[in-house]
Design a protein around this motif. Sequence first.
Motif, mmCIF file in Angstrom:
data_model
loop_
_atom_site.group_PDB
_atom_site.id
_atom_site.type_symbol
_atom_site.label_atom_id
_atom_site.label_comp_id
_atom_site.label_asym_id
_atom_site.label_seq_id
_atom_site.Cartn_x
_atom_site.Cartn_y
_atom_site.Cartn_z
ATOM 1 N N ALA A 61 0.842 -1.204 0.000
ATOM 2 C CA ALA A 61 0.000 0.000 0.000
ATOM 3 C C ALA A 61 0.871 1.246 0.000
ATOM 4 C CB ALA A 61 -0.920 -0.007 1.217
ATOM 5 N N GLU A 62 1.912 1.229 0.817
ATOM 6 C CA GLU A 62 2.811 2.381 0.886
ATOM 7 C C GLU A 62 3.520 2.602 -0.449
ATOM 8 O OE1 GLU A 62 6.265 4.163 3.865
ATOM 9 O OE2 GLU A 62 5.697 2.043 3.967
ATOM 10 N N GLU A 63 3.953 1.508 -1.081
ATOM 11 C CA GLU A 63 4.632 1.612 -2.377
ATOM 12 C C GLU A 63 3.704 2.195 -3.437
ATOM 13 O OE1 GLU A 63 6.074 -2.206 -3.466
ATOM 14 O OE2 GLU A 63 7.230 -2.484 -1.623
ATOM 15 N N ILE A 64 2.458 1.714 -3.455
ATOM 16 C CA ILE A 64 1.492 2.172 -4.460
ATOM 17 C C ILE A 64 1.180 3.653 -4.275
ATOM 18 C CG2 ILE A 64 -0.918 1.941 -5.214
ATOM 19 C CD1 ILE A 64 -0.635 -1.085 -4.521
ATOM 20 N N ILE A 65 0.996 4.058 -3.024
ATOM 21 C CA ILE A 65 0.682 5.470 -2.754
ATOM 22 C C ILE A 65 1.840 6.365 -3.158
ATOM 23 C CG2 ILE A 65 0.293 7.154 -0.908
ATOM 24 C CD1 ILE A 65 -1.434 5.021 0.479
ATOM 25 N N LEU A 66 3.076 5.983 -2.771
ATOM 26 C CA LEU A 66 4.255 6.794 -3.114
ATOM 27 C C LEU A 66 4.437 6.894 -4.624
ATOM 28 C CD1 LEU A 66 6.795 5.567 -0.401
ATOM 29 C CD2 LEU A 66 5.671 7.803 -0.538
ATOM 30 N N ARG A 67 4.117 5.790 -5.320
ATOM 31 C CA ARG A 67 4.286 5.762 -6.773
ATOM 32 C C ARG A 67 3.240 6.627 -7.488
ATOM 33 N NH1 ARG A 67 4.678 0.482 -7.254
ATOM 34 N NH2 ARG A 67 2.562 0.097 -7.985
ATOM 35 N N ASN A 68 2.072 6.790 -6.887
ATOM 36 C CA ASN A 68 0.973 7.492 -7.554
ATOM 37 C C ASN A 68 0.630 8.849 -6.960
ATOM 38 O OD1 ASN A 68 -0.511 5.475 -9.593
ATOM 39 N ND2 ASN A 68 0.278 4.319 -7.862
ATOM 40 N N ILE A 69 1.258 9.197 -5.847
ATOM 41 C CA ILE A 69 0.844 10.390 -5.118
ATOM 42 C C ILE A 69 1.055 11.683 -5.923
ATOM 43 C CG2 ILE A 69 3.002 10.995 -3.915
ATOM 44 C CD1 ILE A 69 1.185 11.098 -1.332
ATOM 45 N N GLY A 70 2.056 11.665 -6.794
ATOM 46 C CA GLY A 70 2.289 12.866 -7.595
ATOM 47 C C GLY A 70 1.721 12.776 -8.990
ATOM 48 N N GLY A 71 0.961 11.713 -9.254
ATOM 49 C CA GLY A 71 0.411 11.506 -10.598
ATOM 50 C C GLY A 71 1.269 10.519 -11.358
ATOM 51 N N SER A 72 0.643 9.528 -11.981
ATOM 52 C CA SER A 72 1.397 8.521 -12.718
ATOM 53 C C SER A 72 1.602 8.971 -14.157
ATOM 54 C CB SER A 72 0.639 7.183 -12.704
ATOM 55 O OG SER A 72 -0.565 7.308 -13.448
ATOM 56 N N LEU A 73 2.395 8.191 -14.862
ATOM 57 C CA LEU A 73 2.714 8.524 -16.252
ATOM 58 C C LEU A 73 1.459 8.638 -17.102
ATOM 59 C CD1 LEU A 73 4.854 8.924 -18.481
ATOM 60 C CD2 LEU A 73 4.885 6.415 -18.762
ATOM 61 N N PHE A 74 0.506 7.734 -16.870
ATOM 62 C CA PHE A 74 -0.707 7.722 -17.685
ATOM 63 C C PHE A 74 -1.898 8.385 -16.992
ATOM 64 C CE2 PHE A 74 1.862 4.037 -18.946
ATOM 65 C CZ PHE A 74 2.065 4.354 -20.281
ATOM 66 N N GLN A 75 -1.644 9.017 -15.828
ATOM 67 C CA GLN A 75 -2.676 9.774 -15.113
ATOM 68 C C GLN A 75 -3.906 8.934 -14.752
ATOM 69 O OE1 GLN A 75 -2.168 13.116 -14.078
ATOM 70 N NE2 GLN A 75 -0.115 12.496 -14.739
ATOM 71 N N GLU A 76 -3.676 7.668 -14.358
ATOM 72 C CA GLU A 76 -4.812 6.846 -13.944
ATOM 73 C C GLU A 76 -5.330 7.316 -12.589
ATOM 74 O OE1 GLU A 76 -1.718 5.497 -14.278
ATOM 75 O OE2 GLU A 76 -1.757 3.727 -15.584
ATOM 76 N N ASN A 77 -6.631 7.233 -12.424
ATOM 77 C CA ASN A 77 -7.238 7.478 -11.117
ATOM 78 C C ASN A 77 -7.393 6.131 -10.423
ATOM 79 O OD1 ASN A 77 -7.495 10.275 -11.374
ATOM 80 N ND2 ASN A 77 -9.404 10.060 -12.526
ATOM 81 N N LEU A 78 -6.794 5.992 -9.255
ATOM 82 C CA LEU A 78 -6.658 4.704 -8.597
ATOM 83 C C LEU A 78 -7.445 4.650 -7.283
ATOM 84 C CD1 LEU A 78 -5.082 1.936 -8.484
ATOM 85 C CD2 LEU A 78 -3.374 3.167 -7.101
ATOM 86 N N ILE A 79 -8.190 3.540 -7.091
ATOM 87 C CA ILE A 79 -8.852 3.275 -5.822
ATOM 88 C C ILE A 79 -8.022 2.233 -5.067
ATOM 89 C CG2 ILE A 79 -10.939 2.444 -4.654
ATOM 90 C CD1 ILE A 79 -12.480 3.051 -7.259
ATOM 91 N N LEU A 80 -7.568 2.594 -3.874
ATOM 92 C CA LEU A 80 -6.825 1.657 -3.031
ATOM 93 C C LEU A 80 -7.766 1.168 -1.930
ATOM 94 C CD1 LEU A 80 -4.060 0.384 -2.580
ATOM 95 C CD2 LEU A 80 -3.472 2.309 -1.103
ATOM 96 N N HIS A 81 -8.018 -0.137 -1.923
ATOM 97 C CA HIS A 81 -8.960 -0.744 -0.971
ATOM 98 C C HIS A 81 -8.168 -1.606 0.013
ATOM 99 C CE1 HIS A 81 -12.678 -3.539 -0.297
ATOM 100 N NE2 HIS A 81 -12.514 -2.678 0.684
ATOM 101 N N ILE A 82 -8.064 -1.133 1.266
ATOM 102 C CA ILE A 82 -7.284 -1.825 2.292
ATOM 103 C C ILE A 82 -8.240 -2.502 3.274
ATOM 104 C CG2 ILE A 82 -5.614 -1.564 4.164
ATOM 105 C CD1 ILE A 82 -4.512 0.886 2.724
ATOM 106 N N LYS A 83 -7.977 -3.787 3.575
ATOM 107 C CA LYS A 83 -8.812 -4.533 4.520
ATOM 108 C C LYS A 83 -8.013 -4.912 5.765
ATOM 109 C CE LYS A 83 -12.210 -6.436 1.304
ATOM 110 N NZ LYS A 83 -12.944 -7.632 0.892
ATOM 111 N N HIS A 84 -8.444 -4.362 6.908
ATOM 112 C CA HIS A 84 -7.858 -4.710 8.202
ATOM 113 C C HIS A 84 -8.867 -5.602 8.920
ATOM 114 C CE1 HIS A 84 -7.739 -3.422 12.623
ATOM 115 N NE2 HIS A 84 -6.839 -4.368 12.468
ATOM 116 N N ALA A 85 -8.542 -6.901 9.051
ATOM 117 C CA ALA A 85 -9.528 -7.882 9.494
ATOM 118 C C ALA A 85 -9.521 -8.166 10.986
ATOM 119 C CB ALA A 85 -9.329 -9.190 8.727
ATOM 120 N N SER A 86 -8.386 -7.949 11.669
ATOM 121 C CA SER A 86 -8.346 -8.303 13.090
ATOM 122 C C SER A 86 -7.213 -7.563 13.797
ATOM 123 C CB SER A 86 -8.160 -9.811 13.257
ATOM 124 O OG SER A 86 -6.929 -10.223 12.692
#
Length: 332
Positions: free
Chosen positions: A57-82
């Motif tokens: 999750a941290e890698e994905i956010i850091l990679r996309n936080i400033g905008g990606s090469l193709f400007q995709e809009n990304l939904i990050l869905h994190i599940k904390h189960a317990s």
Amino acid sequence: MKINFINFTDPKDQKFFLLTGGELILKQEAAHNIFLNLEKSGFQEKVSISQEDLNKAEEIILRNIGGSLFQENLILHIKHASGKFPEKIKSLLESEALFESPNIALIIESSIEKIPTSGKWIKNLDRYGLIIDCKKLKPVEEKMWLKRQLNFLPENLLPLFGGSIFQNYEANLVGQKNEVALLKLLFLNQDESCEPKTDHIIFHSGVTAFELEDIIIKKDFYKALKTINYFKEHDRQNSAPIIWIIAKVINACLESLRSSNKKSALINSGVWSSKTSFYLSLIKNAKVSEFFKLNEEMLKIDLINKGLLKAEPWEQIERVILKLKDATASQH
């Protein structure tokens, strides 16, 4: 902003969400509505991260936080189960750069029951996002939730179906959801070029809900009584689905009889277009007054089924079938 699930209706322009509490069905429903809204806003890509893979999750956010090469809009869905709320997720939420990013949306489903009141991470979510408390509903809230699930029903049938479902599955949202799914199949028109999925609505005699409806509208009342008698002998405690199917048929007939455009009224009542001719044949010689009485009989059977009136529900069901036979006879 913090809200209870029952007050959550529209995500609007929010992009950051924390879903807490122990009612899984409510979390799933909230997440589904959020996904639909984000898709409309141009967020087409979705990445799901489990509790064990939070480093990703941290890698994905850091990679996309400033905008990606193709400007995709990304939904990050994190599940904390317990367990406790993970420190890694807290660390992500402490970065205001995340909330300023135009191309990242975040949905966190967490098992925590109590929402903390302090900490930069929760204050950021409270300021920039939406915290939805999906805790166990109170009985009044549960009834409100069920009523929303049944918004496809004709208003006059809500007391019948809603009351039965709530009585049989109070505090069991999974059970209520399953019953609603059954009713949707019975009442909503589907694309008839597709085969309806009815495998999970098969009674013990091997007859599906749709086939029982067909037996009635084709005036095979002997077979209908025989089928109902089989249900009575083999699944005596589960009369509600039978009541629903008969009530659906009677309500559709009543609405058609009251309308100047009988076929259109049937379709608006959830009757498939391939079945309208059978319904029209069924009510060809019927009177509105007789179907009003039948409708009242079904409401009475519902009260009996709930234990509010003293009588044997199965006997009353058989009685209604015989009255329906008389009401639709060629000469009566």
